[in-house]
Design a protein around this motif. Structure first.
Motif, mmCIF file in Angstrom:
data_model
loop_
_atom_site.group_PDB
_atom_site.id
_atom_site.type_symbol
_atom_site.label_atom_id
_atom_site.label_comp_id
_atom_site.label_asym_id
_atom_site.label_seq_id
_atom_site.Cartn_x
_atom_site.Cartn_y
_atom_site.Cartn_z
ATOM 1 N N ALA A 66 13.433 -70.208 30.816
ATOM 2 C CA ALA A 66 12.827 -71.462 30.377
ATOM 3 C C ALA A 66 13.227 -71.757 28.941
ATOM 4 N N PRO A 67 13.803 -72.930 28.659
ATOM 5 C CA PRO A 67 14.199 -73.256 27.289
ATOM 6 C C PRO A 67 13.014 -73.586 26.399
ATOM 7 N N MET A 68 11.833 -73.855 27.022
ATOM 8 C CA MET A 68 10.618 -74.192 26.278
ATOM 9 C C MET A 68 9.450 -74.032 27.237
ATOM 10 N N THR A 69 8.259 -74.104 26.723
ATOM 11 C CA THR A 69 7.081 -74.076 27.577
ATOM 12 C C THR A 69 6.963 -75.414 28.286
ATOM 13 N N GLY A 70 6.719 -75.371 29.596
ATOM 14 C CA GLY A 70 6.605 -76.604 30.349
ATOM 15 C C GLY A 70 6.127 -76.353 31.765
ATOM 16 N N THR A 71 6.020 -77.426 32.541
ATOM 17 C CA THR A 71 5.546 -77.360 33.921
ATOM 18 C C THR A 71 6.710 -77.537 34.876
ATOM 19 N N ILE A 72 6.769 -76.686 35.888
ATOM 20 C CA ILE A 72 7.826 -76.779 36.886
ATOM 21 C C ILE A 72 7.501 -77.943 37.824
ATOM 22 N N GLU A 73 8.339 -78.965 37.776
ATOM 23 C CA GLU A 73 8.109 -80.185 38.549
ATOM 24 C C GLU A 73 8.703 -80.080 39.953
ATOM 25 N N LYS A 74 9.898 -79.491 40.040
ATOM 26 C CA LYS A 74 10.576 -79.419 41.336
ATOM 27 C C LYS A 74 11.438 -78.166 41.382
ATOM 28 N N VAL A 75 11.461 -77.506 42.542
ATOM 29 C CA VAL A 75 12.299 -76.324 42.756
ATOM 30 C C VAL A 75 13.296 -76.654 43.865
ATOM 31 N N PHE A 76 14.580 -76.485 43.580
ATOM 32 C CA PHE A 76 15.627 -76.866 44.525
ATOM 33 C C PHE A 76 16.137 -75.690 45.361
ATOM 34 N N VAL A 77 15.826 -74.453 44.953
ATOM 35 C CA VAL A 77 16.449 -73.295 45.598
ATOM 36 C C VAL A 77 15.389 -72.326 46.113
ATOM 37 N N LYS A 78 15.829 -71.435 46.980
ATOM 38 C CA LYS A 78 14.978 -70.363 47.492
ATOM 39 C C LYS A 78 15.791 -69.084 47.555
ATOM 40 N N VAL A 79 15.118 -67.966 47.734
ATOM 41 C CA VAL A 79 15.789 -66.670 47.787
ATOM 42 C C VAL A 79 16.844 -66.676 48.894
ATOM 43 N N GLY A 80 18.028 -66.204 48.550
ATOM 44 C CA GLY A 80 19.123 -66.138 49.511
ATOM 45 C C GLY A 80 20.105 -67.278 49.411
ATOM 46 N N ASP A 81 19.716 -68.369 48.704
ATOM 47 C CA ASP A 81 20.633 -69.497 48.551
ATOM 48 C C ASP A 81 21.821 -69.103 47.677
ATOM 49 N N LYS A 82 22.977 -69.663 47.994
ATOM 50 C CA LYS A 82 24.156 -69.480 47.167
ATOM 51 C C LYS A 82 24.335 -70.714 46.286
ATOM 52 N N VAL A 83 24.594 -70.487 45.009
ATOM 53 C CA VAL A 83 24.751 -71.600 44.073
ATOM 54 C C VAL A 83 26.027 -71.399 43.263
ATOM 55 N N LYS A 84 26.506 -72.499 42.720
ATOM 56 C CA LYS A 84 27.644 -72.475 41.812
ATOM 57 C C LYS A 84 27.169 -72.787 40.404
ATOM 58 N N ALA A 85 27.936 -72.356 39.423
ATOM 59 C CA ALA A 85 27.594 -72.644 38.029
ATOM 60 C C ALA A 85 27.415 -74.146 37.840
#
Length: 717
Positions: A646-665
């Motif tokens: 987290a770059p700062m304190t804040g509230t997580i509004e939306k999560v796009f990924v779940k365990v096992g997902d493959k992502v690119k940089a």
């Protein structure tokens, strides 16, 4: 008192420029006549300010000047804040979250009932442009210090406002403002308008719910991002699409109307230099704008105000192209953050005007009586890190010193030394406002005052503002909304190593602070023979020569310091030998280092906090770390697999990924809401999601691990 909004007589200052000596600015007796002429004037003896921070303090100062009592409301996070202490009375309205406090209409109206306030001033932001709140005030018999709710509604919906402006003969930029909000239809409209396009929330403001789509490939991602932020900020995600004018100027006109059908303009402000679509520095009048264009701007703005029967303070915002053609963008139906620059060039107090107009009085001045004198700048001082994409910050103001305020220098703030910039609200610390006879003189004064604005405890944009205000293009008035990206290399130069002279100043400051501490210990302990009560370089394990290491960014600077019998010091840095002497001077709770390095005398301000030495001078500012011995430093034993934090304190509004997902940089992982802004957290590298630490709606602290990544395993033959 015959009328509750009558000012006490005051005296002007004959030595000041005439714009600052006008009776309307300095509480002159001529204002008494306006009160006696008021038709159907309402009685305002007590006003509740439904806001916090700088603007709440600003309104209270004018209310006190006018003899009107002020009522503060505050959240649990703001119980010790400056605006609470300035008010005549204050009421708790809820928890820190703005939705449960400063946006809680019922709680604010209950405070108004309890305090018997006749009027509510909404400031800017929060409920200032909320139609429902304005109507609730009216039902309660409370004066809403703002325009009629119909004007807020019509101007708050950008599609409606553009239709009204077009009918009133105000130039309007090409765009789509229709009801069909499907992704495909909006994308088709964007294509017909032609890229790049601006995507805007119809109820937007302050840069919220606004995105630029450079091409068709970017459109849907930017649309969804704008919608999410609009839902969070305005509870409405209806969008409009309009042609994006590249390198435009953002020019806005201050207008004012009364309940008797009168409307005037108080000239324009240039607010072109922005980051994240939010203004960072404003000025009035606009540089390079001719009297003819100025008149056309003002008359167009008044037509806009009269088209909606506007009452009170408002701002009509225009986009201006390089040929000085201008197009209506939106109307802000409230007092603007940057209103002080207009006050400085017109000799007015716009909050006073708001209170008088809300009480039924006529406008204090006619159009012919309003003129431009001199030039004014406003620099917004934020808790943010310009070197990290202007990332907002929060934290305590461990040290805060400012330039002296006078009639040509205003410091609009809602915080004091020791206060904390809260993660729950906007990160603006203050507005520095200066006035002078012309633009070059005002700009010189701005830079002078910025160097005197010194803050320790969190990152700020002050050094960036200095770099910006000193840029040749800015000095020449060549401003536009793409100014920062265009001049990025100049505005963000590579960090240079500190000079040996500055390093010696820091070392001397540390030595003299040590000496002051040991002398104090000697007095308090009553034991002059204690080894800790010696500061002459002869303490245990310390000879006439000592070694000292300071940290300049990532660079360790090793120094050898010899204590001389005459009280001076010889400091060796690599092969350089410098003669150093000086003393600490305390003035008005500030510590200065009166210092000579090889015969060159200087007098920087010295602050030492949390193993860090800060030096502030009119030439520059410097920060040096004092390395902590390894046996005292905290050692982290937690192993990580890499991932996003987290770059700062804040509230997580939306999560796009779940365990096992493959992502690119670069792929989006989460959306975080902090400091009222939306921030997309992206994958720092390619890999597989190992763990997601937060769910939507949860709050994450700064530097908390958000998502853990592990490298993808490759098959081996």
């Amino acid at each position: 008192m015959a009328a509750s909004l009558v000012l006490l007589s005051g005296r002007s200052c004959p030595g000041l420029p005439s714009v600052l000596r006008r009776q309307k600015w300095t509480c002159g007796t001529k204002l008494l006549s306006y009160a006696s002429e008021a038709v159907g004037r309402s009685k305002i003896e007590k006003v509740l300010i439904a806001n916090r921070g700088e603007i709440a303090c600003r309104v209270m100062r004018t209310a006190k000047k006018m003899g009107v009592q002020s009522v503060a409301v505050y959240s649990e996070a703001d119980k010790n804040s400056m605006h609470v202490s300035l008010a005549d009375e204050a009421y708790l309205i809820g928890p820190a979250a703005s939705q449960q406090s400063y946006l809680a209409m019922g709680n604010i109206l209950q405070a108004a009932r309890m305090s018997a306030a006749q009027a509510i001033h909404p400031g800017y932001g929060f409920l200032s442009e909320n139609t429902e709140f304005a109507e609730l005030c009216k039902k309660e018999g409370i004066i809403f210090i703002g325009p009629p709710s119909s004007a807020i509604r019509d101007m708050g919906i950008k599609s409606t406002s553009k239709a009204i402006m077009s009918a009133a003969g105000v130039p309007v930029i090409e765009g789509y403002h229709g009801d069909d909000q499907s992704d495909q239809h909006l994308k088709e409209q964007a294509g017909s308008i032609g890229y790049p396009v601006m995507i805007k929330a119809v109820r937007g403001g302050g840069g919220k719910g606004m995105r630029i789509a450079p091409s068709e490939a970017d459109f849907l991602e930017q649309l969804e991002s704008a919608r999410r932020e609009a839902r969070k900020s305005f509870n409405d995600d209806v969008m409009l699409i309009e042609k994006f004018v590249e390198n435009p100027r953002h020019v806005e006109v201050q207008v004012f109307g009364d309940q008797h059908g009168n409307a005037v303009y108080l000239f324009e402000r240039d607010c072109s230099v922005q980051r994240r679509h939010q203004k960072i520095i404003e000025e009035a009048p606009g540089p390079g704008i001719s009297p003819e264009v100025r008149k056309k701007l003002g008359e167009a703005a008044v037509r806009a105000a009269k088209a909606v029967n506007y009452v009170g303070a408002g701002t009509v915002e225009f986009i201006m192209d390089p040929q000085h053609n201008f197009y209506f963008m939106e109307m802000n139906t409230r007092l603007q953050v940057e209103h002080p620059v207009t006050e400085m060039i017109t000799g007015t107090d716009l909050v006073e005007w708001q209170l008088r107009v809300a009480a039924g009085e006529r406008l204090p001045m006619t159009q012919d009586e309003i003129s431009v004198q001199g030039h004014a700048f406003e620099a917004r001082i934020y808790a943010e890190d310009p070197n990290n994409n202007f990332m907002p910050g929060a934290g305590p103001l461990l040290h805060l010193s400012t330039p002296a305020a006078d009639l040509c220098t205003r410091i609009e703030t809602g915080v004091r030394q020791g206060d904390e910039v809260s993660v729950h609200y906007d990160p603006m610390i203050a507005k520095l406002v200066v006035w002078a006879e012309d633009r070059p003189a005002a700009l010189l004064k701005l830079k002078y005052c910025l160097r005197q604005y010194n803050i320790v405890g969190l990152s700020t944009n002050i050094d960036f503002l200095l770099s910006l205000s000193g840029h040749p293009a800015f000095e020449s008035g060549d401003v536009h909304t793409n100014f920062i990206p265009q001049h990025h290399r100049d505005l963000f130069p590579p960090k240079k190593d500190l000079s040996n002279e500055v390093l010696c100043q820091a070392a001397l400051g540390l030595i003299l602070k040590e000496k002051a501490f040991t002398n104090e210990f000697k007095v308090q302990s009553g034991d002059p023979f204690s080894p800790f009560a010696s500061s002459n370089g002869r303490r245990i394990n310390v000879s006439f020569t000592r070694s000292l290491t300071l940290l300049d960014g990532e660079r360790n600077v090793d120094m050898k310091i010899r204590y001389n019998h005459d009280g001076s010091y010889t400091i060796q840095i690599q092969d350089k030998v410098l003669n150093v002497s000086g003393e600490l001077v305390n003035e008005e709770d500030l510590t200065y280092l009166k210092c000579s390095v090889n015969g060159t005398v200087c007098r920087p301000k010295l602050v030492i906090v949390d193993n860090t030495i800060y030096l502030f001078s009119m030439e520059s500012s410097a920060q040096l770390g004092i390395p902590i011995p390894k046996f005292l430093s905290e050692v982290s034993t937690t192993a990580t697999q890499g991932g996003a934090i987290a770059p700062m304190t804040g509230t997580i509004e939306k999560v796009f990924v779940k365990v096992g997902d493959k992502v690119k940089a670069g792929d989006p992982l989460m959306v975080m809401i902090a400091m009222k802004m939306e921030h997309t957290i992206r994958a720092p590298k390619s890999g597989m999601i190992k763990k997601v630490h937060f769910r939507e709606g949860q709050q994450a602290s700064r530097h908390a691990p958000l998502v853990e990544l592990e490298d993808e395993e490759t098959d081996s033959e």
